[in-house]
Design a protein around this motif. Structure first.
Motif, mmCIF file in Angstrom:
data_model
loop_
_atom_site.group_PDB
_atom_site.id
_atom_site.type_symbol
_atom_site.label_atom_id
_atom_site.label_comp_id
_atom_site.label_asym_id
_atom_site.label_seq_id
_atom_site.Cartn_x
_atom_site.Cartn_y
_atom_site.Cartn_z
ATOM 1 N N ALA A 1 0.481 -1.247 -0.110
ATOM 2 C CA ALA A 1 0.052 0.330 -0.081
ATOM 3 C C ALA A 1 0.548 1.276 -0.457
ATOM 4 O O ALA A 1 1.920 1.233 0.923
ATOM 5 C CB ALA A 1 -0.693 0.006 0.883
ATOM 6 N N ASP A 2 0.236 2.617 -0.600
ATOM 7 C CA ASP A 2 0.841 3.963 -0.365
ATOM 8 C C ASP A 2 0.704 4.127 0.494
ATOM 9 O O ASP A 2 2.206 5.470 1.115
ATOM 10 C CB ASP A 2 0.285 4.397 -1.643
ATOM 11 N N CYS B 1 -3.530 7.620 6.484
ATOM 12 C CA CYS B 1 -2.114 8.729 7.609
ATOM 13 C C CYS B 1 -0.691 7.656 7.147
ATOM 14 O O CYS B 1 -0.760 6.556 6.268
ATOM 15 C CB CYS B 1 -1.981 7.695 9.166
ATOM 16 N N GLY B 2 0.575 8.670 7.116
ATOM 17 C CA GLY B 2 1.603 8.234 7.173
ATOM 18 C C GLY B 2 2.123 6.475 8.107
ATOM 19 O O GLY B 2 2.429 6.689 9.252
ATOM 20 N N CYS B 3 2.624 5.464 8.116
ATOM 21 C CA CYS B 3 3.340 4.952 8.867
ATOM 22 C C CYS B 3 4.207 3.696 7.850
ATOM 23 O O CYS B 3 4.116 3.402 6.712
ATOM 24 C CB CYS B 3 2.043 4.394 9.383
ATOM 25 N N VAL C 1 0.710 -0.451 14.342
ATOM 26 C CA VAL C 1 0.967 0.443 15.710
ATOM 27 C C VAL C 1 -0.848 -0.145 16.849
ATOM 28 O O VAL C 1 -1.724 0.882 15.510
ATOM 29 C CB VAL C 1 1.491 1.341 15.833
ATOM 30 N N MET C 2 -0.809 -0.520 17.706
ATOM 31 C CA MET C 2 -2.365 -0.202 18.170
ATOM 32 C C MET C 2 -1.648 -0.046 20.113
ATOM 33 O O MET C 2 -1.079 -0.387 20.906
ATOM 34 C CB MET C 2 -2.426 -2.195 19.124
ATOM 35 N N GLU C 3 -2.685 1.154 19.779
ATOM 36 C CA GLU C 3 -2.425 1.981 21.321
ATOM 37 C C GLU C 3 -3.855 1.335 22.101
ATOM 38 O O GLU C 3 -4.938 1.728 22.040
ATOM 39 C CB GLU C 3 -2.295 2.910 20.922
#
Length: 665
Positions: free
Chosen positions: A118-119, A137-139, A144-146
């Motif tokens: 994915a981009d 979002c950028g990642c 990442v789970m918060e």
């Protein structure tokens, strides 16, 4: 109108959360398992306030597509099952599709994820089960789970959580279980902003064991490997000298999942029968490979309990494999004097003939063997300065062929008098008037003990009770012998008495400790060099929670960072005990046993344990002076007839009973 109604989805999810999410450690377990199922090779776990305020899990797995992101938090939505038949061949750690929905219902969750192709990534916020819109979002690739403010909308559940340090300890224990099961994954654990563990990926589990349980234990492990048809068993078990007071040192993994099973635990203990003292438990890190269709993991929401289609077969395979390992291993462990005098120490076990191949788990299937010729051969050297009080002279007769079953000799050989005898007044005298802490051999010309002024060992209110008890019981004569290195046979005015040396000494120590605690005069001896003790995180947290109470017992401990506790002082009366063993056993007891609700009850519980650990053990040979000293102190105990745990300390045989047995009357 009827009284039966369908519950709203939010209530259903909160009910499910009560089964799946018991505490922050449960959230960590579910999300770490999801990351491993997603093929993660790097996994980072961070918690704040033991996970109450924040749990953050970051991985480099395959991620979640934007179209699946909202479904991932729906009840019973999963990518790991398609039909009911799949429940009979589960190959992943998670499969129910309940955990994320339950967690999102009782907390504030933010998920950022991106697939490698994915981009851009996707982000979703869920608060109390109410999901917001999916945003870009950028990642990096992965997830990442918060999880913030766990149980914020169920305040009753939140009040049942323990202190921050205790909850952090449970999280660390969960982290260690998964890290031991998956050494091929680089894992990092942070608590309160500090790195507790940073574990690089390794080929075998031995390095992880050394990290969590210490190098000494890791170097004394024995390699276990066996296969019976499609059932495989491999891993490590501890040398008999590395036993524990509880079963917390036993780790059993099934297809990379930590499990508990009573029958397998019984097989493990049965394999060590005759090699461990009563009350001690073996250490084990074992992996089972069983076809998925032969085991049911859908027994309990936590997935820790499992059921086997043929449990007797698994039991027999584990038992026979361990016994064959012991028969082919050199388990000799002799007592040798310390250079320059002092107490005997235990010699190191003989090294293993070869280093076993490392075995790793791949996320999608069974383990594969990886040769590791560059790793040095373990030395198995036990660097402990002092001997274990429960050590025996040898585990097998030296001349006994290795092919025969394990055998413990009747005699453990001649050893130097143990230091505990210094605390008995029999043929010893006090170093100072009124002091119970140090005793010395009587000098030349010293008065015999019968003419010395001996300070009372009982509170002022108890002499009458003690005197009446002594008068009512048969008077012990000086003739006494030891049999089986465990029992004392003494002549009495009415016949003879058989005394359990451990139970009697335990009662004596317990009464002295209890009296000193009640009077607030338990002397503590500071260590010249404070001793660091590395232990499981939850045990360290529990021990530090009771540091104030332990200080009243003369044991001074404090945190030293991470999972390490620093011992600064020990009770003077118990100075002969190894501080590390005493602290470890206390920590295991506090963390695993149900504790009394009152302070007095907890003090009594700890005194029971400490006196048991310090007392002379069954199988320990005593000389004549030590026997006389033990019997002399018996007359001063208030309740010498039973040990603190309720076991009798002695059996009385009258002369008339003996004559009846021999047909004289």
């Amino acid at each position: 109108m009827g009284v039966i109604r369908v519950l709203p989805p939010s209530v259903v999810n909160q009910i499910a959360a009560g089964e799946v999410v018991e505490r922050p450690a449960s959230v960590v377990k579910e999300m770490m398992e999801n990351a491993i199922d997603a093929g993660a090779r790097r996994l980072e776990v961070s918690v704040e306030r033991g996970g109450k305020d924040l749990i953050r899990i970051a991985d480099d797995g395959q991620g979640i597509g934007a179209e699946d992101l909202i479904l991932a938090f729906q009840p019973h939505a999963t990518s790991k099952l398609e039909s009911a038949e799949d429940l009979h061949r589960v190959r992943t750690l998670g499969f129910r599709g309940e955990a994320l929905a339950a967690i999102a219902e009782i907390s504030k969750v933010r998920c950022q994820t991106r697939r490698a192709d994915a981009d851009e990534g996707s982000e979703i916020l869920i608060e109390g089960g109410v999901a917001g819109p999916i945003k870009s979002c950028g990642c990096p690739p992965g997830t990442v789970m918060e999880v913030r403010n766990l149980f914020f909308n169920t305040p009753v559940r939140r009040t049942f959580l323990k202190s921050d340090s205790t909850e952090a300890g449970h999280v660390a224990e969960t982290f260690s279980r998964i890290a031991l099961a998956h050494p091929e994954v680089h894992m990092t654990f942070r608590s309160a902003g500090k790195i507790v563990h940073d574990l690089p990926a390794v080929a075998g589990v031995r390095e992880r064991i050394a990290t969590f349980f210490g190098r000494e234990l890791a170097e004394s492990l024995l390699w276990v490997e066996g296969k019976l048809d499609q059932v495989g068993l491999w891993g490590y078990v501890g040398h008999p000298s590395q036993s524990r007071s509880s079963t917390k040192g036993q780790y059993l993994f099934l297809a990379g999942r930590y499990v508990r099973d009573r029958s397998l635990s019984h097989a493990l203990n049965e394999a060590y029968r005759g090699l461990l003292m009563v009350g001690r438990n073996p250490v084990a890190f074992l992996n089972l490979e069983i076809p998925p269709e032969e085991v049911d993991v859908n027994v309990h929401p936590t997935k820790i309990e499992v059921r086997f289609r043929d449990p007797q077969r698994i039991y027999s395979h584990l038992l026979s494999t361990l016994r064959q390992t012991f028969l082919s291993s050199d388990l000799h462990s002799r007592l040798q004097p310390v250079p320059g005098g002092g107490r005997p120490v235990e010699a190191s076990p003989s090294p293993s003939p070869s280093y076993p191949p490392a075995t790793v788990w791949s996320p999608g299937g069974p383990s594969v063997a990886v040769p590791n010729p560059s790793r040095p051969e373990p030395s198995y050297g036990l660097e402990s300065e002092f001997a274990d009080r429960q050590a025996v002279a040898s585990w097998f007769e030296p001349s006994r062929p290795r092919a025969e079953p394990p055998h413990i000799p009747d005699s453990v050989g001649q050893v130097q008098p143990p230091e505990w005898s210094r605390s008995l007044p029999g043929k010893f005298e006090f170093a100072e008037a009124g002091s119970f802490d140090e005793f010395t051999r009587p000098s030349e010309g010293a008065e015999p003990l019968a003419t010395q002024a001996v300070p009372p060992l009982l509170p002022a209110a108890e002499p009458t009770r003690a005197a009446s008890r002594v008068a009512a019981e048969p008077v012990l004569h000086s003739k006494a012998i030891q049999v089986h290195d465990s029992y004392l046979i003494a002549e009495t005015s009415e016949g003879m008495m058989v005394i359990d040396q451990h139970a009697l000494h335990e009662r004596i120590l317990y009464e002295e400790l209890r009296k000193r605690v009640a009077e607030g005069r338990v002397e503590s001896q500071g260590l010249l060099v404070p001793e660091p003790v590395h232990m499981a995180a939850d045990e360290a947290a529990t021990l530090l929670e009771h540091a104030g109470l332990l200080a009243e017992l003369g044991l001074e401990v404090e945190g030293f960072g991470g999972d390490t506790v620093l011992v600064r002082g020990t009770p003077v009366m118990l100075s002969q005990l190894q501080p590390e063993r005493l602290v470890r056993d206390l920590a295991e007891h506090l963390a695993t046993q149900p504790l009394p609700p009152t302070r007095d009850g907890l003090v009594a519980e700890l005194l029971h344990m400490v006196s048991c650990k310090a007392a002379v053990k069954a199988g320990q040979k005593l000389n004549a002076d030590e026997i006389d000293a033990l019997l002399a102190r018996r007359e001063l105990a208030a309740d010498a007839h039973h040990c603190p745990h309720g076991r009798p300390t002695a059996l009385i045989f009258t002369k008339s009973e003996l004559e009846k047995q021999f047909g004289r009357i």
